[in-house]
Write a protein that holds these residues in place. Sequence first.
Motif, PDB file in Angstrom:
ATOM      1  N   GLU A 177       0.826  -1.200   0.000  1.00 47.46           N
ATOM      2  CA  GLU A 177       0.000   0.000   0.000  1.00 47.46           C
ATOM      3  C   GLU A 177       0.867   1.260   0.000  1.00 47.46           C
ATOM      4  O   GLU A 177       2.048   1.222   0.351  1.00 47.46           O
ATOM      5  N   TYR A 178       0.239   2.362  -0.372  1.00 47.47           N
ATOM      6  CA  TYR A 178       0.891   3.667  -0.363  1.00 47.47           C
ATOM      7  C   TYR A 178       0.445   4.461   0.861  1.00 47.47           C
ATOM      8  O   TYR A 178      -0.659   4.255   1.381  1.00 47.47           O
ATOM      9  N   ALA A 179       1.295   5.371   1.303  1.00 47.15           N
ATOM     10  CA  ALA A 179       0.990   6.213   2.463  1.00 47.15           C
ATOM     11  C   ALA A 179       1.548   7.604   2.211  1.00 47.15           C
ATOM     12  O   ALA A 179       2.328   7.837   1.272  1.00 47.15           O
ATOM     13  N   LEU A 180       1.149   8.549   3.077  1.00 45.46           N
ATOM     14  CA  LEU A 180       1.602   9.932   2.966  1.00 45.46           C
ATOM     15  C   LEU A 180       2.774  10.151   3.915  1.00 45.46           C
ATOM     16  O   LEU A 180       2.686   9.869   5.111  1.00 45.46           O
ATOM     17  N   ALA A 181       3.886  10.635   3.375  1.00 51.47           N
ATOM     18  CA  ALA A 181       5.070  10.946   4.176  1.00 51.47           C
ATOM     19  C   ALA A 181       5.200  12.457   4.300  1.00 51.47           C
ATOM     20  O   ALA A 181       5.093  13.184   3.309  1.00 51.47           O
ATOM     21  N   HIS A 182       5.429  12.925   5.527  1.00 54.68           N
ATOM     22  CA  HIS A 182       5.497  14.376   5.763  1.00 54.68           C
ATOM     23  C   HIS A 182       6.248  14.638   7.061  1.00 54.68           C
ATOM     24  O   HIS A 182       6.576  13.709   7.824  1.00 54.68           O
ATOM     25  N   GLN A 183       6.479  15.887   7.356  1.00 52.38           N
ATOM     26  CA  GLN A 183       7.200  16.266   8.569  1.00 52.38           C
ATOM     27  C   GLN A 183       6.336  16.002   9.809  1.00 52.38           C
ATOM     28  O   GLN A 183       5.130  16.256   9.826  1.00 52.38           O
ATOM     29  N   GLN A 184       6.966  15.469  10.835  1.00 58.04           N
ATOM     30  CA  GLN A 184       6.261  15.234  12.091  1.00 58.04           C
ATOM     31  C   GLN A 184       5.747  16.548  12.670  1.00 58.04           C
ATOM     32  O   GLN A 184       6.443  17.560  12.666  1.00 58.04           O
ATOM     33  N   GLY A 185       4.492  16.505  13.135  1.00 58.65           N
ATOM     34  CA  GLY A 185       3.919  17.663  13.806  1.00 58.65           C
ATOM     35  C   GLY A 185       3.433  18.755  12.888  1.00 58.65           C
ATOM     36  O   GLY A 185       2.962  19.792  13.368  1.00 58.65           O
ATOM     37  N   HIS A 186       3.502  18.572  11.592  1.00 53.27           N
ATOM     38  CA  HIS A 186       3.053  19.633  10.694  1.00 53.27           C
ATOM     39  C   HIS A 186       1.531  19.755  10.775  1.00 53.27           C
ATOM     40  O   HIS A 186       0.814  18.749  10.708  1.00 53.27           O
ATOM     41  N   PRO A 187       1.001  20.988  10.928  1.00 51.46           N
ATOM     42  CA  PRO A 187      -0.448  21.153  11.130  1.00 51.46           C
ATOM     43  C   PRO A 187      -1.290  20.838   9.896  1.00 51.46           C
ATOM     44  O   PRO A 187      -2.470  20.505  10.025  1.00 51.46           O
ATOM     45  N   ASP A 188      -0.723  20.936   8.707  1.00 50.57           N
ATOM     46  CA  ASP A 188      -1.505  20.705   7.490  1.00 50.57           C
ATOM     47  C   ASP A 188      -0.625  20.027   6.445  1.00 50.57           C
ATOM     48  O   ASP A 188      -0.243  20.623   5.440  1.00 50.57           O
ATOM     49  N   PRO A 189      -0.299  18.726   6.641  1.00 50.15           N
ATOM     50  CA  PRO A 189       0.624  18.072   5.703  1.00 50.15           C
ATOM     51  C   PRO A 189       0.094  18.006   4.284  1.00 50.15           C
ATOM     52  O   PRO A 189       0.868  18.065   3.328  1.00 50.15           O
ATOM     53  N   GLY A 191      -1.406  20.242   2.755  1.00 52.58           N
ATOM     54  CA  GLY A 191      -1.246  21.546   2.133  1.00 52.58           C
ATOM     55  C   GLY A 191       0.173  21.847   1.693  1.00 52.58           C
ATOM     56  O   GLY A 191       0.431  22.901   1.103  1.00 52.58           O
ATOM     57  N   LEU A 192       1.093  20.936   1.960  1.00 56.79           N
ATOM     58  CA  LEU A 192       2.484  21.129   1.572  1.00 56.79           C
ATOM     59  C   LEU A 192       2.664  20.920   0.068  1.00 56.79           C
ATOM     60  O   LEU A 192       1.849  20.263  -0.585  1.00 56.79           O
ATOM     61  N   PRO A 193       3.745  21.433  -0.496  1.00 48.55           N
ATOM     62  CA  PRO A 193       4.066  21.105  -1.893  1.00 48.55           C
ATOM     63  C   PRO A 193       4.323  19.604  -2.049  1.00 48.55           C
ATOM     64  O   PRO A 193       4.705  18.926  -1.095  1.00 48.55           O
ATOM     65  N   LEU A 194       4.116  19.107  -3.245  1.00 51.02           N
ATOM     66  CA  LEU A 194       4.318  17.694  -3.510  1.00 51.02           C
ATOM     67  C   LEU A 194       5.750  17.445  -3.978  1.00 51.02           C
ATOM     68  O   LEU A 194       6.236  18.090  -4.908  1.00 51.02           O
ATOM     69  N   VAL A 195       6.407  16.502  -3.300  1.00 48.94           N
ATOM     70  CA  VAL A 195       7.734  16.047  -3.718  1.00 48.94           C
ATOM     71  C   VAL A 195       7.565  14.660  -4.322  1.00 48.94           C
ATOM     72  O   VAL A 195       6.925  13.789  -3.742  1.00 48.94           O
ATOM     73  N   ASP A 196       8.155  14.427  -5.469  1.00 47.93           N
ATOM     74  CA  ASP A 196       8.006  13.145  -6.142  1.00 47.93           C
ATOM     75  C   ASP A 196       9.365  12.683  -6.648  1.00 47.93           C
ATOM     76  O   ASP A 196      10.320  13.453  -6.689  1.00 47.93           O
ATOM     77  N   ASP A 225      14.368   7.922  -3.992  1.00 48.67           N
ATOM     78  CA  ASP A 225      13.318   8.021  -2.975  1.00 48.67           C
ATOM     79  C   ASP A 225      13.865   8.426  -1.609  1.00 48.67           C
ATOM     80  O   ASP A 225      13.139   9.006  -0.801  1.00 48.67           O
ATOM     81  N   THR A 226      15.137   8.137  -1.333  1.00 49.28           N
ATOM     82  CA  THR A 226      15.696   8.555  -0.042  1.00 49.28           C
ATOM     83  C   THR A 226      15.808  10.069   0.032  1.00 49.28           C
ATOM     84  O   THR A 226      15.675  10.658   1.115  1.00 49.28           O
ATOM     85  N   VAL A 227      16.034  10.718  -1.088  1.00 42.63           N
ATOM     86  CA  VAL A 227      16.064  12.185  -1.118  1.00 42.63           C
ATOM     87  C   VAL A 227      14.664  12.738  -0.864  1.00 42.63           C
ATOM     88  O   VAL A 227      14.489  13.726  -0.152  1.00 42.63           O
ATOM     89  N   VAL A 228      13.651  12.076  -1.449  1.00 45.34           N
ATOM     90  CA  VAL A 228      12.265  12.488  -1.200  1.00 45.34           C
ATOM     91  C   VAL A 228      11.967  12.476   0.291  1.00 45.34           C
ATOM     92  O   VAL A 228      11.409  13.432   0.840  1.00 45.34           O
ATOM     93  N   LEU A 229      12.330  11.405   0.974  1.00 50.43           N
ATOM     94  CA  LEU A 229      12.042  11.280   2.397  1.00 50.43           C
ATOM     95  C   LEU A 229      12.794  12.329   3.206  1.00 50.43           C
ATOM     96  O   LEU A 229      12.261  12.879   4.173  1.00 50.43           O
ATOM     97  N   SER A 230      14.020  12.618   2.830  1.00 50.83           N
ATOM     98  CA  SER A 230      14.785  13.629   3.541  1.00 50.83           C
ATOM     99  C   SER A 230      14.144  15.010   3.404  1.00 50.83           C
ATOM    100  O   SER A 230      14.028  15.760   4.386  1.00 50.83           O
ATOM    101  N   LEU A 231      13.705  15.352   2.196  1.00 51.25           N
ATOM    102  CA  LEU A 231      13.049  16.638   1.983  1.00 51.25           C
ATOM    103  C   LEU A 231      11.739  16.723   2.760  1.00 51.25           C
ATOM    104  O   LEU A 231      11.422  17.761   3.363  1.00 51.25           O
ATOM    105  N   ALA A 232      10.967  15.622   2.749  1.00 51.62           N
ATOM    106  CA  ALA A 232       9.702  15.620   3.481  1.00 51.62           C
ATOM    107  C   ALA A 232       9.936  15.749   4.979  1.00 51.62           C
ATOM    108  O   ALA A 232       9.188  16.458   5.676  1.00 51.62           O
TER     109      ALA A 232
END
Length: 314
Positions: A177-189, A191-196, A225-232
């Motif tokens: 399955e797919y999931a959403l990766a984002h910064q911990q504690g972000h109030p509106d993940p 609403g962030l720009p999309l990194v792909d 993909d490791t760069v994607v996770l680092s940016l997120a």
Amino acid sequence: MAEDLLPQELRILVAVADSGGFTAAADRLGLTQSAVSHAVRGCERKLGAVLFERGRRGAVPTAAGERVAGHARRILRLLAALPGEARQAAGGTATGPAGPVRIVAFRSAAVQVLPQVLTVLAARWPELKPEVRVVRDLGRGTAGEVADGRADLALATLDATGGTLPGLLAAPLYREEYALAHQQGHPDPRGLPLVDWDENCGSYTADWWKRQDWLPPATINVSDDTVVLSLAAQGLGMAVMPRLSLDRPPAGLAVTDLGPDRPSRRVGYVTTPELARTAAVREVIRALREAPLPAGATPATEPPTAERGESRRP
């Protein structure tokens, strides 16, 4: 009816296709350039097609040449497997498969699945020598490596080979399955720009992607993909990622479920019907089927099918 091609002619065709020129192929095979050129002309005469475009920069396979080279690699691989197969069938001294078996996988499957499989194979068949390559999941992906005769078995995303690949045997191993990766504690993940990243697309997510009004076009696109996770993790964007790519998230990254309609992809093995009957590939398949599911994956138990590629999301 075309004359049969000899194994040495097949080796020459493959060497020219892989090295990009007659001189380089001659050096590889220990032949003269004129002998290689003569052999290629003979193959073209027998097959009734031009196999290489000759030019100052070497020899580039034509569409016919690409297809012939792929078949030639597969035939040569079967010829190499014949002695061991014959000894086993005759009840010789060999106790099991031996020699090389070529495996390709995309990165997350190589990390999550192959270590356990290779450990089992080493314990059962110490004379078997797996050769593993990691191939990016782009275009025809890992399945294309099998179709072109460069691999015996591939771990592949079965819904996204990028085109029809006839003549291959495929069977699913698990669903991811797919999931959403984002910064911990972000109030509106959301609403962030999309990194792909380049490999994060396929027919398995295309319909879902079109239905998501909240997903903007990617503002950052990278090749890993490791760069994607680092940016997120640093709050520079959010990313929709397959679960197995999220097994070791960097500090500061959160993973959020995408809900009941979340997309998924099937991951399985791909080989040729001929190689599937060889002892080496049979044992790799056996080890893959016995391996525990990776964390975050669910079973996929559909029967083996002829592989059919589908279009990828742009």
